[in-house]
Design a protein around this motif. Structure first.
Motif, PDB file in Angstrom:
ATOM      1  N   LEU A 158      49.352  40.221  43.497  1.00 45.76           N
ATOM      2  CA  LEU A 158      47.895  40.752  42.739  1.00 45.76           C
ATOM      3  C   LEU A 158      47.739  41.870  43.600  1.00 45.76           C
ATOM      4  CD1 LEU A 158      46.527  37.350  41.759  1.00 45.76           C
ATOM      5  CD2 LEU A 158      47.832  38.364  40.753  1.00 45.76           C
ATOM      6  N   GLU A 159      47.567  42.568  44.978  1.00 47.46           N
ATOM      7  CA  GLU A 159      47.299  43.179  44.814  1.00 47.46           C
ATOM      8  C   GLU A 159      47.772  44.347  46.310  1.00 47.46           C
ATOM      9  OE1 GLU A 159      43.341  42.381  47.151  1.00 47.46           O
ATOM     10  OE2 GLU A 159      44.236  40.700  47.616  1.00 47.46           O
ATOM     11  N   SER A 202      44.342  46.751  42.955  1.00 45.97           N
ATOM     12  CA  SER A 202      43.752  45.453  43.004  1.00 45.97           C
ATOM     13  C   SER A 202      44.126  44.425  41.586  1.00 45.97           C
ATOM     14  CB  SER A 202      42.860  45.165  43.691  1.00 45.97           C
ATOM     15  OG  SER A 202      42.418  43.641  44.381  1.00 45.97           O
ATOM     16  N   CYS A 203      44.761  43.777  41.615  1.00 43.49           N
ATOM     17  CA  CYS A 203      43.914  43.093  39.840  1.00 43.49           C
ATOM     18  C   CYS A 203      42.600  43.016  39.755  1.00 43.49           C
ATOM     19  CB  CYS A 203      45.437  42.053  39.559  1.00 43.49           C
ATOM     20  SG  CYS A 203      46.785  42.763  39.054  1.00 43.49           S
ATOM     21  N   PRO A 204      42.354  41.712  41.698  1.00 42.00           N
ATOM     22  CA  PRO A 204      41.567  40.713  41.829  1.00 42.00           C
ATOM     23  C   PRO A 204      40.120  41.845  41.570  1.00 42.00           C
ATOM     24  CG  PRO A 204      42.536  40.626  42.896  1.00 42.00           C
ATOM     25  CD  PRO A 204      43.713  41.392  43.336  1.00 42.00           C
ATOM     26  N   ILE A 207      38.947  42.178  37.313  1.00 40.26           N
ATOM     27  CA  ILE A 207      38.866  41.059  37.044  1.00 40.26           C
ATOM     28  C   ILE A 207      37.656  41.189  36.298  1.00 40.26           C
ATOM     29  CG2 ILE A 207      38.159  39.353  36.880  1.00 40.26           C
ATOM     30  CD1 ILE A 207      39.641  38.081  38.694  1.00 40.26           C
ATOM     31  N   ALA A 227      45.535  34.105  47.999  1.00 37.79           N
ATOM     32  CA  ALA A 227      45.056  34.739  47.419  1.00 37.79           C
ATOM     33  C   ALA A 227      45.018  34.408  46.062  1.00 37.79           C
ATOM     34  CB  ALA A 227      45.762  36.224  47.750  1.00 37.79           C
ATOM     35  N   VAL A 228      46.020  33.693  45.320  1.00 34.75           N
ATOM     36  CA  VAL A 228      46.113  33.769  43.427  1.00 34.75           C
ATOM     37  C   VAL A 228      44.921  32.669  43.567  1.00 34.75           C
ATOM     38  CG1 VAL A 228      47.028  32.233  42.581  1.00 34.75           C
ATOM     39  CG2 VAL A 228      48.317  33.297  43.655  1.00 34.75           C
ATOM     40  N   HIS A 230      41.583  32.741  45.286  1.00 37.99           N
ATOM     41  CA  HIS A 230      40.465  33.578  44.899  1.00 37.99           C
ATOM     42  C   HIS A 230      40.840  34.355  43.513  1.00 37.99           C
ATOM     43  CE1 HIS A 230      40.491  33.540  49.997  1.00 37.99           C
ATOM     44  NE2 HIS A 230      39.687  32.785  49.359  1.00 37.99           N
ATOM     45  N   PHE A 231      41.892  34.599  42.945  1.00 40.35           N
ATOM     46  CA  PHE A 231      41.953  35.147  41.745  1.00 40.35           C
ATOM     47  C   PHE A 231      41.415  34.040  40.534  1.00 40.35           C
ATOM     48  CE2 PHE A 231      43.768  36.347  37.994  1.00 40.35           C
ATOM     49  CZ  PHE A 231      44.374  37.704  38.129  1.00 40.35           C
ATOM     50  N   ALA A 234      37.084  33.900  40.587  1.00 38.13           N
ATOM     51  CA  ALA A 234      36.608  35.285  39.957  1.00 38.13           C
ATOM     52  C   ALA A 234      37.447  35.540  38.641  1.00 38.13           C
ATOM     53  CB  ALA A 234      37.280  35.802  40.905  1.00 38.13           C
ATOM     54  N   TYR A 235      38.177  34.912  37.878  1.00 40.76           N
ATOM     55  CA  TYR A 235      39.448  35.054  37.269  1.00 40.76           C
ATOM     56  C   TYR A 235      38.045  33.525  35.810  1.00 40.76           C
ATOM     57  CZ  TYR A 235      42.641  35.915  33.379  1.00 40.76           C
ATOM     58  OH  TYR A 235      43.202  36.943  31.923  1.00 40.76           O
TER      59      TYR A 235
END
Length: 285
Positions: A158-159, A202-204, A207, A227-228, A230-231, A234-235
């Motif tokens: 994702l980043e 960075s996708c995160p 968001i 990381a998933v 945490h993503f 935040a999502y």
């Protein structure tokens, strides 16, 4: 038109070409159910293959693609340039993914697809391509882009973090191969823009409210799992819907055919994706 032999007797597979100026053309496989007609407005599903942006091909999701075409969807598996090609960096791979998305969206009616019912999906690097097309579209467009109606990501990257540090020991790739030693190649493929402005990729960091509902299928023992998580947090905080299905004891690429006894995790993740699409009103029982 090239029609290929398939595993199901009630689908067809066609290879089309996305023509481009300034970059090589992109082949793309299209999987249709036998009952398909040009006047249909079916759900469309796009799979991008994984492989660290430097290997694999359009057949990575071949079995999933045939299955979902058998279930009534029109499925697309686009190619994209790989970083083993001369001068190609990871941003070029992401751009190719956006080109494929634009092509499918703009030609949805030709493919018998409802442009409001397009799902993006991919694994690992392909998961980032799918997510980046949704979340990083301002890299390529000045106007708000069309959105897919849902995302399904398999152990996505994702980043891009240009630290140059080695990957965790014993990390495996999409096909179960050892990839820890491939880190140097991946980092060299980032390119100057990623190295200097990693937040752009960075996708995160991108968001925001209004993103499509998402399902993430993740091996709990995959180094990408933290990381998933945490993503996903935040999502949700941004008001978006996401489910993370973790599979204990599973590493990177666990969902691929041939990676588990009797393809257990391939079947499990395929079923979970199917249930998600049904829940979203995109697929019938």
């Amino acid at each position: 038109m090239q029609i290929e032999k398939n595993l199901y007797t009630d689908i067809s597979i066609e290879t089309v070409t996305i023509r481009r100026e300034g970059a090589r053309d992109l082949p793309m496989k299209v999987f249709r159910p036998q009952t398909w007609t040009p006047d249909d407005r079916r759900t469309g599903l796009i799979f991008w293959f994984g492989g660290g942006f430097y290997k694999n091909d359009m057949d990575h999701f071949r079995m999933q693609s045939e299955y979902f075409a058998h279930k009534g969807l029109v499925v697309f598996t686009p190619d994209y340039r790989l970083t083993v090609e001369d001068g190609v960096k990871i941003p070029d791979c992401l751009y190719d993914g956006r080109c494929a998305w634009n092509y499918v969206f703009e030609n949805a009616a030709h493919f018998g697809v409802d442009s409001r019912k397009l799902v993006v999906s991919g694994g690992s690097a392909g998961g980032m391509i799918a997510a980046a097309g949704v979340m990083l579209s301002e890299l390529w467009e000045q106007t708000p882009p069309a959105m897919p109606c849902a995302m399904v990501l398999f152990n996505p990257a994702l980043e891009l973090i240009p630290t140059g540090e080695p990957l965790p020991k014993n990390m495996v790739g999409e096909s179960g191969e050892e990839i820890s030693g491939d880190a140097a190649h991946v980092f060299r493929s980032f390119g100057d823009d990623v190295t200097q402005h990693p937040e752009k990729y960075s996708c995160p960091a991108h968001i925001r409210p209004g993103l499509p509902p998402a399902l993430i299928l993740q091996g709990a023992d995959d180094p990408l799992c933290t990381a998933v998580r945490h993503f996903a947090e935040a999502y949700r905080r941004a008001g978006n819907y996401v489910e993370v299905e973790e599979y204990p004891g599973c590493t990177h690429g666990f969902f691929n055919p041939g990676r588990s006894e009797n393809n257990f995790y391939y079947e499990q993740t395929k079923h979970r994706m199917e249930m998600f699409l049904i829940e979203q009103g995109l697929l019938k029982y």
